[in-house]
Design an enzyme around this catalytic site. Structure first.
Site, PDB file in Angstrom:
ATOM      1  N   LYS A 100     -21.361 -15.052   0.248  1.00 17.23           N
ATOM      2  CA  LYS A 100     -21.950 -16.264  -0.342  1.00 17.23           C
ATOM      3  C   LYS A 100     -22.884 -15.843  -1.457  1.00 17.23           C
ATOM      4  O   LYS A 100     -23.415 -14.729  -1.446  1.00 17.23           O
ATOM      5  CB  LYS A 100     -22.755 -17.024   0.717  1.00 17.23           C
ATOM      6  CG  LYS A 100     -22.968 -18.488   0.397  1.00 17.23           C
ATOM      7  CD  LYS A 100     -21.765 -19.314   0.809  1.00 17.23           C
ATOM      8  CE  LYS A 100     -21.861 -20.747   0.351  1.00 17.23           C
ATOM      9  NZ  LYS A 100     -20.827 -21.565   1.014  1.00 17.23           N
ATOM     10  N   GLY A 153     -17.006 -22.735  -5.311  1.00 17.14           N
ATOM     11  CA  GLY A 153     -18.148 -23.641  -5.470  1.00 17.14           C
ATOM     12  C   GLY A 153     -18.870 -23.905  -4.163  1.00 17.14           C
ATOM     13  O   GLY A 153     -18.440 -23.502  -3.079  1.00 17.14           O
ATOM     14  N   ASP A 154     -19.998 -24.552  -4.272  1.00 14.94           N
ATOM     15  CA  ASP A 154     -20.789 -25.061  -3.139  1.00 14.94           C
ATOM     16  C   ASP A 154     -21.751 -26.071  -3.780  1.00 14.94           C
ATOM     17  O   ASP A 154     -21.454 -26.599  -4.864  1.00 14.94           O
ATOM     18  CB  ASP A 154     -21.525 -23.905  -2.424  1.00 14.94           C
ATOM     19  CG  ASP A 154     -22.106 -24.312  -1.066  1.00 14.94           C
ATOM     20  OD1 ASP A 154     -21.353 -24.329  -0.077  1.00 14.94           O
ATOM     21  OD2 ASP A 154     -23.309 -24.636  -0.988  1.00 14.94           O
ATOM     22  N   SER A 165      -8.930 -22.726  -0.455  1.00 15.03           N
ATOM     23  CA  SER A 165      -9.194 -21.646  -1.421  1.00 15.03           C
ATOM     24  C   SER A 165      -8.235 -20.482  -1.175  1.00 15.03           C
ATOM     25  O   SER A 165      -7.723 -19.864  -2.113  1.00 15.03           O
ATOM     26  CB  SER A 165     -10.630 -21.136  -1.289  1.00 15.03           C
ATOM     27  OG  SER A 165     -11.534 -21.980  -1.955  1.00 15.03           O
ATOM     28  N   LYS A 190     -16.296 -18.611   9.998  1.00 15.59           N
ATOM     29  CA  LYS A 190     -15.464 -19.726   9.540  1.00 15.59           C
ATOM     30  C   LYS A 190     -14.149 -19.191   8.975  1.00 15.59           C
ATOM     31  O   LYS A 190     -13.060 -19.665   9.314  1.00 15.59           O
ATOM     32  CB  LYS A 190     -16.221 -20.496   8.454  1.00 15.59           C
ATOM     33  CG  LYS A 190     -15.480 -21.682   7.888  1.00 15.59           C
ATOM     34  CD  LYS A 190     -16.084 -22.176   6.572  1.00 15.59           C
ATOM     35  CE  LYS A 190     -17.560 -22.493   6.685  1.00 15.59           C
ATOM     36  NZ  LYS A 190     -18.061 -23.221   5.479  1.00 15.59           N
ATOM     37  N   THR A 208     -12.373 -29.977   1.640  1.00 18.87           N
ATOM     38  CA  THR A 208     -13.410 -29.879   2.673  1.00 18.87           C
ATOM     39  C   THR A 208     -13.599 -31.228   3.367  1.00 18.87           C
ATOM     40  O   THR A 208     -13.653 -31.318   4.599  1.00 18.87           O
ATOM     41  CB  THR A 208     -14.734 -29.376   2.070  1.00 18.87           C
ATOM     42  OG1 THR A 208     -14.463 -28.235   1.272  1.00 18.87           O
ATOM     43  CG2 THR A 208     -15.721 -29.021   3.158  1.00 18.87           C
ATOM     44  N   ASN A 225     -19.233 -33.446  -3.406  1.00 18.36           N
ATOM     45  CA  ASN A 225     -17.816 -33.143  -3.253  1.00 18.36           C
ATOM     46  C   ASN A 225     -17.325 -33.371  -1.826  1.00 18.36           C
ATOM     47  O   ASN A 225     -16.312 -34.038  -1.605  1.00 18.36           O
ATOM     48  CB  ASN A 225     -17.557 -31.694  -3.692  1.00 18.36           C
ATOM     49  CG  ASN A 225     -16.154 -31.251  -3.365  1.00 18.36           C
ATOM     50  OD1 ASN A 225     -15.909 -30.595  -2.361  1.00 18.36           O
ATOM     51  ND2 ASN A 225     -15.196 -31.653  -4.192  1.00 18.36           N
TER      52      ASN A 225
END
Ligand code: NDP
Ligand code: 2IT
Length: 464
Positions: free
Chosen positions: A130, A169-170, A396, A118, A214, A245
């Site tokens: 991650k 974040g996630d 980001s 990605k 996103t 989100n």
């Protein structure tokens, strides 16, 4: 897995399975990329060599650590923390942190693997990583969440940095958690290093549009896919799963572009609102009050009904109608924006039966391989998350640029950059799919383009 891999690739996939036993999500992510290498496995064998693939499938570094903290009641809790630094061929490791009870090494590895390609597709100089924890923020007090974040960072800080690894974040990690994480980092290192984390608050080094990026980016991508076949979002009925989100800002952009979102979900079930979701109420319920979705239906009035998740407990996908859940709601466009494997074969069949035109992933790997095969077979336009949800990490990278130059851009300027990046990713997917004989296939386009750039950089940098 529904389709067989190219004969050259199958033994390599078998070796990955044997080397990483029990990691089903990681296996699935590797399978999806390897399946897309089929068009080059014969005539560009240099990319399908085991000497490259075996390195790409092995994270550069995997960190697992203890996270001790104390509840409000004085009880000692232990969670497990993870950071998988997957690939730094294109830049510092970059990718989010997820706090959810389901988190394990397989999930973090699949996410880090996906993130690598990605990030490559964004065209920005960022590698893939991650992290996260099996900590469950649900039902925890503010104080408990702060103490957990502080303890998590007390170990993580030694592994990250502007030039090393830049988390964000996630699921379960938003502005509140990033604030606590950044505060603890700053306290430990005694330096203001804005570039160590992204998704920061606007007054302390964050970028405009990162919160929206996103969801907005996924909708820009869906719009570009429709434009490619002479259609638009105007007047389309849209189903968005999740209500976090990514989902909320996907809903916002769909409404701005003339579509109507008629359903969304959380792990407790889904809501159908035939008049179109009331975004202000949704934001208030989910972002401010952090409530369950049934509260939205209670307060919205007769246009909305809440369907609780079925006893299967799969949340947005398992509510008793043959496993189709929210995907049984008839729509033109479906945007899965909750979590992995939330769109199973039953959901894909229901979408196809009801005439869905397009599925674009806001979440990471939300569509199971069986479901992907059903959608593709039926000729549904389908975008894999590593292309369609790349707007978050791309913004980001814009935040990193602003931090490095001690600058702060306006909303419109930043949104225009995001739109341009999503347009470029879309073109890359279309052109790559065309070049390798799979016109209109966004899976092949995204995976091949993302993969080849990483592989080229790794070869250039030698065996390291
Ligand atoms: P949030 O935590 O803000 O929201 C997650 C949403 O998905 C919530 O509505 C949540 O429901 C639901 N959900 C999570 N897990 C499950 C589950 N096991 N079953 C059913 N519903 C579930 O996360 P984000 O919106 O940030 O992330 C959503 C997806 O998008 C993830 O796949 C993430 O990896 C991906 N993503 C996120 C990016 C970002 O910038 N944030 C960037 C690119 C991809 P509940 O509240 O009930 O748990
Ligand atoms: O999956 C993802 O792309 C994210 N969670 C965002 C990562 C980031 O570094 O912004």
């Amino acid at each position: 897995m529904p389709e067989k891999l190219h004969a050259n690739l199958q033994p390599m996939f078998d070796a990955v399975l044997a080397r990483n036993p029990g990691e089903s999500e990681f296996h699935q992510a590797v399978y999806e990329v390897m399946l897309s290498l089929t068009p080059i496995a014969g005539h560009r064998p240099e990319y399908a060599q085991w000497s490259i693939l075996k390195r790409i499938c092995e994270p550069e570094r995997q960190i697992i650590f203890r996270v001790p903290w104390v509840t409000d009641a004085g009880e000692v809790q232990i969670n497990r923390g993870f950071r998988v630094e997957f690939n730094s061929a294109l830049g510092p490791y970059k990718g989010g942190l997820r706090f959810h009870p389901s988190v394990n090494l397989s999930i973090i590895k699949f996410l880090g693997f996906e993130q690598t390609f990605k990030n490559s597709l964004t065209g920005m100089p960022i590698g893939g990583g991650k992290g996260g924890s099996d900590f469950d923020p649900k039902g925890r007090s503010e104080g408990e969440i702060m103490r957990f974040c502080q303890s998590f960072m007390t170990e993580l800080y030694r592994h990250i940095g502007e030039y090393t690894d830049v988390p964000a974040g996630d699921i379960g990690v938003g502005g509140r958690e990033l604030g606590y994480l950044f505060g603890q980092y700053k306290r430990i290192v005694n330096r203001w290093e804005a570039g160590v984390l992204t998704g920061k608050g606007l007054s302390w080094g964050g970028s405009r549009v990162r919160t929206e990026a996103t969801g907005y980016g996924t909708v820009f991508f869906a719009r570009d896919m429709l434009a490619e076949v002479g259609e638009s979002l105007d007047g389309k009925r849209v189903v968005v799963s999740g209500s976090g989100n990514v989902a909320i800002y996907a809903v916002e952009k769909i409404h701005q572009l003339g579509g109507t979102v008629i359903a969304c979900s959380d792990s407790s079930g889904f809501v159908v609102d035939e008049h179109g979701l009331d975004l202000d109420l949704l934001k208030d319920v989910k972002e401010v009050r952090r409530e369950r979705l049934s509260v939205y239906a209670d307060e919205r009035g007769p246009s909305a009904r809440f369907v609780p998740a079925g006893s299967g407990g799969e949340g947005s996908s398992g509510s008793g109608d043959g496993g189709a859940g929210i995907w049984a709601v008839p729509c033109d466009v479906a945007l899965p924006c909750a979590t992995q494997n939330e769109l199973p074969a039953a959901g894909a069949k229901a979408l196809v039966k009801n005439g869905v035109r397009l599925v674009a992933e806001g979440a990471n790997m939300p569509t199971t391989p069986d479901a992907v095969a059903i959608l593709r077979e039926a000729g549904v336009l389908y975008a894999p998350g590593k292309a369609s949800n790349a707007g978050g990490v791309a913004t980001s990278a814009l935040e990193m640029q602003q931090n490095a130059s001690r600058d702060s851009w306006g909303f419109e300027e930043t949104e225009a950059r995001l739109e341009e990046i999503m347009g470029a990713i879309h073109r890359t997917c279309v052109e790559t799919a065309d070049r390798y004989g799979h016109p209109g296939d966004y899976v092949v386009g995204a995976n091949l383009a993302g993969y080849m750039k990483v592989a080229d950089a790794m070869v250039a940098q030698g065996v390291i």
